[in-house]
Design an enzyme around this catalytic site. Structure first.
Site, short mmCIF file in Angstrom:
data_model
loop_
_atom_site.label_atom_id
_atom_site.label_comp_id
_atom_site.label_asym_id
_atom_site.label_seq_id
_atom_site.Cartn_x
_atom_site.Cartn_y
_atom_site.Cartn_z
N GLY A 203 -32.60 -21.82 -31.34
CA GLY A 203 -31.89 -21.81 -30.05
C GLY A 203 -30.40 -22.02 -30.22
N GLY B 7 -27.02 -12.02 -31.23
CA GLY B 7 -25.87 -12.81 -30.81
C GLY B 7 -25.13 -12.14 -29.65
CG ASP B 8 -23.10 -8.57 -30.21
OD1 ASP B 8 -22.35 -9.55 -30.44
OD2 ASP B 8 -23.11 -7.54 -30.92
CG ASN C 167 -23.27 -16.71 -36.58
OD1 ASN C 167 -22.41 -17.31 -37.22
ND2 ASN C 167 -23.64 -15.47 -36.85
CE LYS D 26 -4.40 -1.02 -0.01
NZ LYS D 26 -4.09 -2.00 -1.06
CG ASP E 236 -33.69 -5.42 -36.18
OD1 ASP E 236 -32.81 -6.19 -36.62
OD2 ASP E 236 -33.48 -4.21 -35.94
CG ASN F 152 1.40 -1.08 -4.97
OD1 ASN F 152 2.47 -1.58 -5.33
ND2 ASN F 152 0.37 -1.81 -4.55
CB THR G 55 -29.63 -5.98 -35.74
OG1 THR G 55 -30.33 -5.97 -36.96
CG2 THR G 55 -28.23 -5.44 -35.94
CG LEU H 48 -28.22 -23.74 -33.81
CD1 LEU H 48 -28.77 -25.09 -33.40
CD2 LEU H 48 -27.34 -23.86 -35.03
N1 LIG Z 1 -36.05 -15.65 -34.71
C1 LIG Z 1 -35.65 -15.90 -33.46
N2 LIG Z 1 -36.50 -16.39 -32.56
C2 LIG Z 1 -36.11 -16.65 -31.30
N3 LIG Z 1 -34.87 -16.44 -30.85
C3 LIG Z 1 -33.97 -15.94 -31.70
C4 LIG Z 1 -34.31 -15.63 -33.05
N4 LIG Z 1 -33.21 -15.15 -33.66
C5 LIG Z 1 -32.23 -15.13 -32.73
N5 LIG Z 1 -32.69 -15.62 -31.55
C6 LIG Z 1 -31.90 -15.79 -30.30
O1 LIG Z 1 -30.65 -15.10 -30.43
C7 LIG Z 1 -29.55 -16.01 -30.36
C8 LIG Z 1 -28.49 -15.60 -31.34
O2 LIG Z 1 -29.04 -15.54 -32.63
P1 LIG Z 1 -28.21 -15.92 -33.93
O3 LIG Z 1 -27.82 -17.37 -33.90
O4 LIG Z 1 -28.99 -15.46 -35.09
O5 LIG Z 1 -26.89 -15.08 -33.69
P2 LIG Z 1 -26.13 -14.05 -34.64
O6 LIG Z 1 -26.31 -14.49 -36.04
O7 LIG Z 1 -24.78 -13.93 -34.08
O8 LIG Z 1 -26.95 -12.73 -34.37
P3 LIG Z 1 -26.62 -11.27 -34.94
O9 LIG Z 1 -25.42 -11.42 -35.86
O10 LIG Z 1 -27.87 -10.89 -35.64
O11 LIG Z 1 -26.37 -10.49 -33.72
C9 LIG Z 1 -30.15 -17.38 -30.66
O12 LIG Z 1 -29.38 -18.40 -30.05
C10 LIG Z 1 -31.54 -17.23 -30.04
O13 LIG Z 1 -31.47 -17.41 -28.66
C1 LIG Z 2 -23.19 -14.79 -38.00
O1 LIG Z 2 -22.46 -13.66 -37.60
C2 LIG Z 2 -21.80 -13.01 -38.69
C3 LIG Z 2 -20.92 -11.94 -38.09
O2 LIG Z 2 -19.81 -12.58 -37.54
C4 LIG Z 2 -22.85 -12.48 -39.66
O3 LIG Z 2 -22.20 -11.88 -40.75
C5 LIG Z 2 -23.68 -13.64 -40.15
O4 LIG Z 2 -24.74 -13.16 -40.96
C6 LIG Z 2 -24.28 -14.41 -38.97
N1 LIG Z 2 -24.90 -15.61 -39.46
C7 LIG Z 2 -26.16 -15.96 -39.18
C8 LIG Z 2 -26.62 -17.26 -39.76
O5 LIG Z 2 -26.88 -15.27 -38.50
#
Ligand SMILES: Nc1ncnc2c1ncn2[C@@H]1O[C@H](COP(=O)(O)OP(=O)(O)OP(=O)(O)O)[C@@H](O)[C@H]1O
Ligand SMILES: *[C@@H]1O[C@H](CO)[C@@H](O)[C@H](O)[C@H]1NC(C)=O
Ligand SMILES: *[C@@H]1O[C@H](CO)[C@@H](O)[C@H](O)[C@H]1NC(C)=O
Length: 260
Positions: free
Chosen positions: A169, A197-198, A128, A39, A192, A42, A194, A165
């Site tokens: 899911g 995934g995040d 994804n 302490k 939408d 540092n 978008t 997926l």
């Molecule tokens: N149409 C949908 N209905 C229900 N859940 C969804 C749908 N689309 C996405 N999700 C949820 O979001 C998660 C991530 O989606 P996805 O696999 O499309 O990822 P991603 O392609 O990386 O998404 P993005 O690039 O659009 O951020 C899925 O595992 C699911 O839980």
């Molecule tokens: C997965 O994520 C990429 C970005 O890394 C994006 O370009 C692509 O469209 C996504 N694929 C699906 C199936 O959502």
């Protein structure tokens, strides 16, 4: 002097361990490192490195750590004329245990082939369908194919693989599982996707770190549910819900995932 600090010098003894030992128990760690801390020292080091004339008033023991510590202070341009040496006590040490079960989650987005050397550092890899395809060369359009791709990715060295997926899911596979498991998600009216995934990754990190007792599959199920909410309104962060607006069951101890 611009700055004079009064306080301790400690040698940090950092052990990386899977958990803390119980009383009297010997456990095996994976790494050890030593560094200068304390302490008093540092802030003195910080001050000296910013260019201020700095002195430290402190005490070390008449031992090897004490000698090394004084050298370290001198190397940092700290005045040590008031750092004493005593034979009445040892130099301070701070044994630190770093919890190795704090896991890393890597979202490989966008993915690229040829990054195989990084998989060994991923405790949890999230990709994804299209990213799984790029990494494995396996076309992933159905759950069964995602399971095969997950097995192929796991072999590259990560501990857990999650393939999202969309409306289907996710598929999860960990080193402890015999086979990949499909975690379905309720059907929702998507407008939408978008940022879904995040939202999934952020939610999964929360459940794994704050509710480890839920386990991987239940955590993935809940992250799916929250990502599924974000696809029902437009925008990315604008569609992300706050905890207070979510069903309390998502944070309960109850098992929500029906047998898969
Ligand atoms: N149409 C949908 N209905 C229900 N859940 C969804 C749908 N689309 C996405 N999700 C949820 O979001 C998660 C991530 O989606 P996805 O696999 O499309 O990822 P991603 O392609 O990386 O998404 P993005 O690039 O659009 O951020 C899925 O595992 C699911 O839980
Ligand atoms: C997965 O994520 C990429 C970005 O890394 C994006 O370009 C692509 O469209 C996504 N694929 C699906 C199936 O959502
Ligand atoms: C280490 O981290 C894990 C996971 O966050 C937690 O369950 C465990 O209690 C921690 N152990 C210690 C000793 O802090």
């Amino acid at each position: 002097m611009d700055v004079i600090v009064v306080g301790s010098c400690n040698v940090d003894l950092v052990s990386y361990v899977p958990r803390l030992p119980t009383a009297g128990e010997t456990i095996i760690g994976t790494k050890f490192s030593q560094g200068f801390g304390g302490k008093g020292a540092n802030p003195a080091v910080m001050s000296a490195r910013l260019g201020a004339k700095t002195a430290l008033i402190s005490m070390v023991g008449d031992d090897t750590y004490g000698k090394e510590y004084k050298l370290n202070l001198m190397k940092n341009d700290i005045d040590i004329s008031h750092v004493g040496t005593t034979s009445k006590a040892a130099t301070g040490v701070a044994p630190i245990f770093v919890n190795e079960s704090v896991r890393s989650l890597f979202n490989m987005a966008p993915a690229r082939a040829g990054l195989d050397q990084y998989f060994q550092y991923c405790d949890i890899l999230v990709v994804n369908e299209s990213e799984a395809e790029i990494i494995t060369g396996i076309q992933v359009s159905r759950v069964q194919e995602a399971k095969v791709a997950a097995e192929s990715i796991l072999k590259k060295g990560c501990k857990v693989v999650v393939i999202t997926l969309g409306e289907n899911g996710a598929v999860v596979l960990s080193q402890d599982d015999k086979e990949a498991i499909h975690i379905p998600t309720p059907k929702v009216p998507a407008v939408d996707t978008t940022g879904a995934g995040d939202a999934f990754c952020g939610s999964l990190a929360v459940f794994l770190s704050t509710k480890p007792e839920l386990g991987l599959q239940e955590s993935v199920y809940r992250a799916n549910r929250i990502a599924g909410i974000t696809v029902q309104s437009p925008g990315t962060q604008t569609s992300y819900p706050h905890r207070k607006d979510l069903s309390p069951e998502l944070f309960s101890e109850e098992k929500l995932l029906k047998d898969v």
